[in-house]
Every structure is written in structure tokens, then in C-alpha cells.
Design an enzyme around this catalytic site. Sequence first.
Site: not given
Ligand SMILES: Cc1cc2nc3c(=O)[nH]c(=O)nc-3n(C[C@H](O)[C@H](O)[C@H](O)COP(=O)(O)OP(=O)(O)OC[C@H]3O[C@@H](n4cnc5c(N)ncnc54)[C@H](O)[C@@H]3O)c2cc1C
Length: 401
Positions: A159, A269, A364-365
Site C-alpha cells: 500500500s 423502497r 494483515e493476516g
Molecule cells: C489491497 C491490499 C493491500 C496490501 N497492503 C500490503 C502492505 O502495505 N504491505 C505488505 O507487506 N503487504 C500488503 N498486502 C499483502 C497481504 O498482507 C497478503 O496478501 C496477505 O498476507 C496474504 O498473503 P498472500 O496473498 O500471499 O496469500 P497466501 O499466503 O498465499 O495464502 C493463500 C490462501 O491460502 C491460505 N493459507 C495460507 N497459509 C495457510 C495455512 N497455514 N493454513 C490455512 N490456510 C492457509 C490463506 O488464508 C489464503 O486463503 C496487501 C494486500 C492487499 C490485497
Amino acid sequence: MMNFDFTPEQEMLRSTVRKFVDKEIMPYIKEWDERGYFDPNIFKRLAELNLMGVCIPEEYGGMGMDYNSLAIVCEELERGDTAFRTAVSVHTGLNSLTLLQWGTEEQKQKYLVPQAKGEKIGAFGLTEPNAGSDVASISTTAVRDGDYYILNGQKTWISLCDIADHFIVFAYTDKSKKHRGISAFIVERTMPGFSSKAIKGKLGIRAGNTGELFFDNVRVPKENLLGKEGEGFKIAMSALDNGRFTVAAGAVGLIMACLEASVKYCHERKTFGKEIGRHQLVQQMIARMEAGLQISRLLVYKVGFLKNQGRRTTREASLAKWIACDFANQAADDAVQIHGAYGYSNEYPVERYLRNSKAPVIYEGTREIHTIIQAEYVLGYRQDKPLRKMLPPWNPDSVKL
Ligand SMILES: Cc1cc2nc3c(=O)[nH]c(=O)nc-3n(C[C@H](O)[C@H](O)[C@H](O)COP(=O)(O)OP(=O)(O)OC[C@H]3O[C@@H](n4cnc5c(N)ncnc54)[C@H](O)[C@@H]3O)c2cc1C
């Protein structure tokens, strides 16, 4: 000790942010969202209102208000749009509070003070193309070279990637130590070898700026190491304790916005000869939103209460973030449902609320990670130890009025 009343200062703060949102965000947000435009003037205006460092002590350029005042700012901003609350979550929650907690006096003077005043913008670079939930899988490296660390790697989904002046960036200084080999650095946009690029085509938070960071032999002075070498993982997790608190507070604001729009529509509505608000199944959706609002608020303010006392909030912030974001996502879905087909077009704001409500369930998790965290606490698989540096408690004498 229990007190559910807001102070006159907190009431005044809420009214200030609400007026600001109603006047300076609401009239323009539909167009900004459509154009994918982040208005940088919003930060200037927030700075003029002293909102960029609302809970940062006055000695470091902030307002010195308590941590629940930050929650109030986030609630009211997200009532306008998730993009602006996300910006404050990143700037204050993830960056400034981390500097306050872990920074040296020199780092606080150089980076925190201008951030709290809103003269400079902070962001947070943890996620990488192959590392989100699994933080230890990051591949960015920082190699010591005399008085510098040389950073190489890439971050994504960051972000304020094109807007921020300073970034807290996580990189391996010793990969062999796994997560204990990650370190945190303060990186300036102007450092040679740094570049950024926005991500296009997002589902929601379109009025926000999110994207990639690239580090190509970026020379970061050793003075910009935050905490000690190898403390980066702990620093990242403690930053998330603060960021999650602000995300949860924002979710409360989104539920407020869903309720406002839905109650209005329920009275406008009519079907089968009466206002749709008179139908019990519509009332069920309204009641679910109200329950979500009240439950989430209590969880959020409990976190603020603990933070005011200088206590660790990893468990409580995770719970508040998980529950509030899920309720907000459900409330936005219900708000669209209540609007029927009109909810499916951007004639009404609720379709934007639904699109915006999804990212906070991921960032954020994720919902799944928080579910696991909560179960682990209950089952005794996870306990919190005191950190080497804790977020300072709120000092009531430090309020700048
Ligand atoms: C709009 C937006 C803004 C963001 N801003 C920031 C930012 O400012 N800084 C930053 O560092 N990041 C940022 N992020 C990233 C965000 O923190 C990550 O997308 C997030 O931590 C999830 O990681 P991933 O997308 O790689 O998903 P993954 O970790 O690849 O997970 C994919 C799926 O698998 C599931 N999963 C993964 N591990 C497990 C487990 N052990 N048990 C069960 N399920 C699991 C997850 O819940 C998810 O459903 C942003 C994301 C978005 C969408």
C-alpha cells in the site's frame, strides 16, 4: 476501571473526521474509485487536521491522544472509503508506531517526527510474490558492506507504493537462521536503486495506491537498521499488532456505512405495499449488521484499552481484526442484497463497500491465519512473551489540544 464513555476530546475528534469525510471524500469518492485515482491532497488535509500522528506523543510531532483515538479516526475514515483508512493503517499503524516502539532516538527524530506531522508518508514492505502468510519465505536480502547494507529483492501488494517517502522493509541478513535471520530497515524512496510500480485491475480499494517495490543494490546506511540484526520477524509481527487494530477499527466504519445506506433504502423502497424494512427477512440482515457493529466495536476498543496501558495485544488484535473484517464483509454483502438490483450498480455506494470489504479479510493476516492463531491460544500451543521493546503506554499528560 470499565468505562464505555468517550471523552469530550474523542467526541470532538470523531466529529472533526466525520465532517472532513462528508465534505472532502463523500462527494468525490465514486469518481475516484471509477478512475482508480488516489488523491494525495487527502494526506495534506489530514495533516492540517493533525490526524497523521493522532496517537504519537507530542514530543515526536503527534497529537498525543490515546490509542482508541486512532481507532476513531480509522472508523470514520473507512465510513468514507477503505482506501483512506488503509493509508492511515499503513502510515500510522504499521510504520509510525513501529518506529515509536523499536526506533532509536535518532531514527525517531529523522523519520517519525516528519511522519507524525504529515510532512512525510510511511509505508510497510513485507509481502513478496512468493511470501504472504508464510513470512519466512521472503527472498529479499540485505548484505553488510562497511557502513551500509545492500538490499536486493522485490515486494508486492504494498500500500502507498508510489506515494510513501519512507518504507520499513524486511530482508534476510542471514538466511541460515530462518525467521531469526530476518532484519528490518528504513528505506527512503530517494535511495538509488529503489523503484515502485502500481498494480492495476484491483477488485476494490481502487481509490488507493497498491503495488510493487524493487530493490536493485539499494545502499541503506547501517543507521537505518531498525532494532537489531535478526529481530525483523518480531518487529513485523509487533507492527501487525498495531496495524490489525486499525484494520478492525476501519471495518467498524464500513459496517456503519452499510447500515446508513441500508436503513435509508429500507425506508425508501416499498414492496407488497410496505417499506422493505417492515419485512422480517430484511430486518434479519439489518439486525446482523447491528450485532456486527456492536461486537466489533467492543473488541476494537478493548485492544485500544490494553494498548493505553502498554500491554501486548497480539491475541486481542488478531481476534478483533478477524471478527470485525468478517462482519464487515457480511454487512456489505447484506447491504447489496437489501438494495436488490440497484445494489448491483454503482448508482448506490454499497457495491463499492462489498468490493472494498474483501481485501481486509486477506491483508494483515487472512481469515484462515487468524482462525489458526485463535485456536492455538486456546489450545495452549501459543503464548506471548514480553518483547525487548514494547509500544509505550499512553501518557494522558501528553495530549496536545
Ligand atoms: C489491497 C491490499 C493491500 C496490501 N497492503 C500490503 C502492505 O502495505 N504491505 C505488505 O507487506 N503487504 C500488503 N498486502 C499483502 C497481504 O498482507 C497478503 O496478501 C496477505 O498476507 C496474504 O498473503 P498472500 O496473498 O500471499 O496469500 P497466501 O499466503 O498465499 O495464502 C493463500 C490462501 O491460502 C491460505 N493459507 C495460507 N497459509 C495457510 C495455512 N497455514 N493454513 C490455512 N490456510 C492457509 C490463506 O488464508 C489464503 O486463503 C496487501 C494486500 C492487499 C490485497
